[in-house]
Design a protein around this motif. Structure first.
Motif, PDB file in Angstrom:
ATOM      1  N   ASN A 160       0.837  -1.200   0.000  1.00 51.47           N
ATOM      2  CA  ASN A 160       0.000   0.000   0.000  1.00 51.47           C
ATOM      3  C   ASN A 160       0.873   1.251   0.000  1.00 51.47           C
ATOM      4  N   ILE A 161       0.699   2.086  -1.010  1.00 52.42           N
ATOM      5  CA  ILE A 161       1.427   3.346  -1.092  1.00 52.42           C
ATOM      6  C   ILE A 161       0.456   4.460  -0.726  1.00 52.42           C
ATOM      7  N   CYS A 162       0.642   5.045   0.443  1.00 54.39           N
ATOM      8  CA  CYS A 162      -0.246   6.118   0.904  1.00 54.39           C
ATOM      9  C   CYS A 162       0.310   7.451   0.402  1.00 54.39           C
ATOM     10  N   ILE A 163      -0.377   8.005  -0.582  1.00 51.75           N
ATOM     11  CA  ILE A 163       0.092   9.243  -1.215  1.00 51.75           C
ATOM     12  C   ILE A 163      -1.067  10.228  -1.278  1.00 51.75           C
ATOM     13  N   SER A 164      -0.742  11.510  -1.089  1.00 50.99           N
ATOM     14  CA  SER A 164      -1.769  12.543  -0.885  1.00 50.99           C
ATOM     15  C   SER A 164      -2.781  12.021   0.130  1.00 50.99           C
ATOM     16  N   TYR A 165      -2.241  11.561   1.246  1.00 50.04           N
ATOM     17  CA  TYR A 165      -3.036  10.916   2.287  1.00 50.04           C
ATOM     18  C   TYR A 165      -2.842  11.627   3.619  1.00 50.04           C
ATOM     19  N   THR A 166      -3.927  11.773   4.375  1.00 55.85           N
ATOM     20  CA  THR A 166      -3.882  12.015   5.818  1.00 55.85           C
ATOM     21  C   THR A 166      -5.046  11.234   6.413  1.00 55.85           C
ATOM     22  N   SER A 167      -4.929  10.858   7.644  1.00 51.88           N
ATOM     23  CA  SER A 167      -5.963  10.063   8.285  1.00 51.88           C
ATOM     24  C   SER A 167      -7.259  10.865   8.429  1.00 51.88           C
ATOM     25  N   THR A 168      -7.142  12.148   8.759  1.00 54.64           N
ATOM     26  CA  THR A 168      -8.349  12.955   8.914  1.00 54.64           C
ATOM     27  C   THR A 168      -9.090  13.081   7.586  1.00 54.64           C
ATOM     28  N   ASN A 169      -8.350  13.220   6.495  1.00 52.67           N
ATOM     29  CA  ASN A 169      -8.979  13.282   5.177  1.00 52.67           C
ATOM     30  C   ASN A 169      -9.680  11.968   4.854  1.00 52.67           C
ATOM     31  N   GLY A 219      13.509   8.642  15.021  1.00 52.39           N
ATOM     32  CA  GLY A 219      13.301   8.871  16.441  1.00 52.39           C
ATOM     33  C   GLY A 219      12.091   9.705  16.800  1.00 52.39           C
ATOM     34  N   GLU A 220      11.315  10.112  15.807  1.00 53.29           N
ATOM     35  CA  GLU A 220      10.115  10.906  16.061  1.00 53.29           C
ATOM     36  C   GLU A 220       8.996   9.995  16.574  1.00 53.29           C
ATOM     37  N   ALA A 221       8.371  10.382  17.671  1.00 52.00           N
ATOM     38  CA  ALA A 221       7.310   9.578  18.278  1.00 52.00           C
ATOM     39  C   ALA A 221       5.953  10.217  18.009  1.00 52.00           C
ATOM     40  N   ARG A 222       5.690  10.531  16.736  1.00 54.82           N
ATOM     41  CA  ARG A 222       4.419  11.125  16.335  1.00 54.82           C
ATOM     42  C   ARG A 222       3.853  10.345  15.154  1.00 54.82           C
ATOM     43  N   LEU A 223       2.519  10.284  15.070  1.00 58.78           N
ATOM     44  CA  LEU A 223       1.874   9.611  13.942  1.00 58.78           C
ATOM     45  C   LEU A 223       1.721  10.536  12.737  1.00 58.78           C
ATOM     46  N   SER A 224       1.768  11.840  12.971  1.00 60.07           N
ATOM     47  CA  SER A 224       1.678  12.819  11.880  1.00 60.07           C
ATOM     48  C   SER A 224       0.490  12.566  10.952  1.00 60.07           C
ATOM     49  N   ASN A 225      -0.665  12.319  11.573  1.00 55.69           N
ATOM     50  CA  ASN A 225      -1.911  12.162  10.822  1.00 55.69           C
ATOM     51  C   ASN A 225      -1.886  10.928   9.909  1.00 55.69           C
ATOM     52  N   PHE A 226      -1.258   9.873  10.377  1.00 53.24           N
ATOM     53  CA  PHE A 226      -1.161   8.632   9.602  1.00 53.24           C
ATOM     54  C   PHE A 226      -1.817   7.492  10.380  1.00 53.24           C
ATOM     55  N   PHE A 227      -2.824   6.864   9.794  1.00 51.83           N
ATOM     56  CA  PHE A 227      -3.498   5.700  10.367  1.00 51.83           C
ATOM     57  C   PHE A 227      -3.985   5.948  11.801  1.00 51.83           C
ATOM     58  N   LEU A 228      -4.547   7.124  12.038  1.00 54.99           N
ATOM     59  CA  LEU A 228      -5.064   7.423  13.374  1.00 54.99           C
ATOM     60  C   LEU A 228      -6.179   6.460  13.776  1.00 54.99           C
ATOM     61  N   TRP A 229      -6.998   6.080  12.823  1.00 53.02           N
ATOM     62  CA  TRP A 229      -8.132   5.193  13.085  1.00 53.02           C
ATOM     63  C   TRP A 229      -7.673   3.758  13.315  1.00 53.02           C
ATOM     64  N   GLN A 230      -6.587   3.351  12.652  1.00 54.59           N
ATOM     65  CA  GLN A 230      -6.228   1.936  12.573  1.00 54.59           C
ATOM     66  C   GLN A 230      -5.177   1.481  13.582  1.00 54.59           C
ATOM     67  N   THR A 231      -4.670   2.353  14.430  1.00 57.80           N
ATOM     68  CA  THR A 231      -3.515   1.992  15.251  1.00 57.80           C
ATOM     69  C   THR A 231      -3.823   1.857  16.747  1.00 57.80           C
ATOM     70  N   THR A 232      -5.077   1.575  17.076  1.00 55.08           N
ATOM     71  CA  THR A 232      -5.450   1.441  18.497  1.00 55.08           C
ATOM     72  C   THR A 232      -4.663   0.333  19.184  1.00 55.08           C
ATOM     73  N   TYR A 233      -4.501  -0.795  18.503  1.00 53.43           N
ATOM     74  CA  TYR A 233      -3.811  -1.952  19.094  1.00 53.43           C
ATOM     75  C   TYR A 233      -2.541  -2.282  18.311  1.00 53.43           C
ATOM     76  N   CYS A 234      -1.842  -1.260  17.927  1.00 48.66           N
ATOM     77  CA  CYS A 234      -0.651  -1.405  17.091  1.00 48.66           C
ATOM     78  C   CYS A 234       0.601  -1.117  17.918  1.00 48.66           C
ATOM     79  N   TYR A 235       1.640  -1.938  17.723  1.00 47.55           N
ATOM     80  CA  TYR A 235       2.919  -1.676  18.388  1.00 47.55           C
ATOM     81  C   TYR A 235       3.656  -0.578  17.622  1.00 47.55           C
TER      82      TYR A 235
END
Length: 282
Positions: A160-169, A219-235
């Protein structure tokens, strides 16, 4: 300078030896649960270029080589889905020449895929593009559609290539499609009877399972609007390495830690599913 026959022979031996030990180690890893889906935020290409005193283009090309290696390792480890955050909608705000550089590089790689599809078909790799593709220029969007069509029958490995993507969009578009399906747009009375299942059916990532691991380099510990919906139980794993510096050891370490906490994550999922089922029955 061309490599001598001896140098080429030594290089081949080392490559074969590395492949042997890698497969042996992967076999040991496969004793535990192997993630079905691993996602990557490829952060650090620009910083790598600056660190190595390279051009911006060279930094992105180094990142492309790292991506190829990571995809190879994931395939060998029998990870079925890999998603990458290739270009955010927010990235369109970067300097025009940098946006053009990334788009031109992506177009170059997609054209190469279409020109020689042997590897994709021999390994059964399906390529999908996730995001608001109407934001892309026409030539790139057409190429993306052609690559998707050309690989549609492959099912061994999904890329999956996420391009022109944000989770909120993604979420906003899913809500719109869900409402349109329920015929509550325009002057119709509003119906709030929209379930999580209704919404997820219209999500871009509804075609794939949720990621088990999300790796963000640099080393950045941010999701930056990526897969906000899908990462509830993600390592979540954030190695200090910049994206072009990512290596096999980072992937292995992520999988080992995923295996360590897998029972806890599965237990949390079951509790949540049970809770949702009870709420639905009430």
């Amino acid at each position: 300078m061309a490599m001598t026959a001896s140098a080429r022979s030594s290089s081949g031996i080392l490559e074969n030896l590395g492949g042997f030990f890698r497969k042996f180690f992967f076999r040991i890893l496969s004793v535990g649960p192997i993630p079905t889906h691993v996602a990557f935020i490829m952060d650090g290409n620009r910083r790598y270029a600056k660190k190595q005193n390279l051009s911006l283009e060279a930094g992105y090309r180094a990142g492309t080589l790292s991506l190829i290696s990571i995809l190879k390792y994931c395939y060998e480890l029998r990870i079925h889905y890999v998603s990458i955050y290739a270009f955010s909608i927010d990235n369109f705000r970067r300097r025009p020449h940098e946006v053009k550089l990334v788009m031109d590089l992506l177009q170059e790689k997609l054209q190469a895929i279409l020109d020689d599809q042997t590897i994709l078909h021999s390994y059964g790799i399906r390529v999908l593009f996730i995001g608001d593709l109407k934001l892309l220029n026409d030539s790139l969007r057409v190429l993306a559609e052609e690559v998707e069509s050309a690989t549609a029958n492959n099912n061994n490995f999904v890329f999956n290539i996420c391009i022109s993507y944000t989770s909120t969009n993604e979420i906003v578009r899913a809500v719109y499609e869900c409402c349109r399906e329920k015929k509550v747009m325009e002057n119709d009375p509003i119906d709030y009877n929209v379930s999580v299942e209704d919404l997820e059916k219209h999500m871009d990532m509804g075609i794939c399972p949720e990621p088990d691991i999300l790796i963000r380099t640099s080393g950045e510990a941010r999701l930056s609007n990526f897969f906000l919906w899908q990462t509830t139980y993600c390592y979540l794993y954030s190695p200090a390495a910049l994206w072009p510096e990512i290596s096999l050891r980072h992937l292995v370490w992520a999988v080992l830690n995923f295996q360590r906490i897998h029972p806890y994550l599965e237990n949390q999922k079951k509790k949540q599913m049970k809770k949702m089922k009870m709420e639905k029955e009430e």
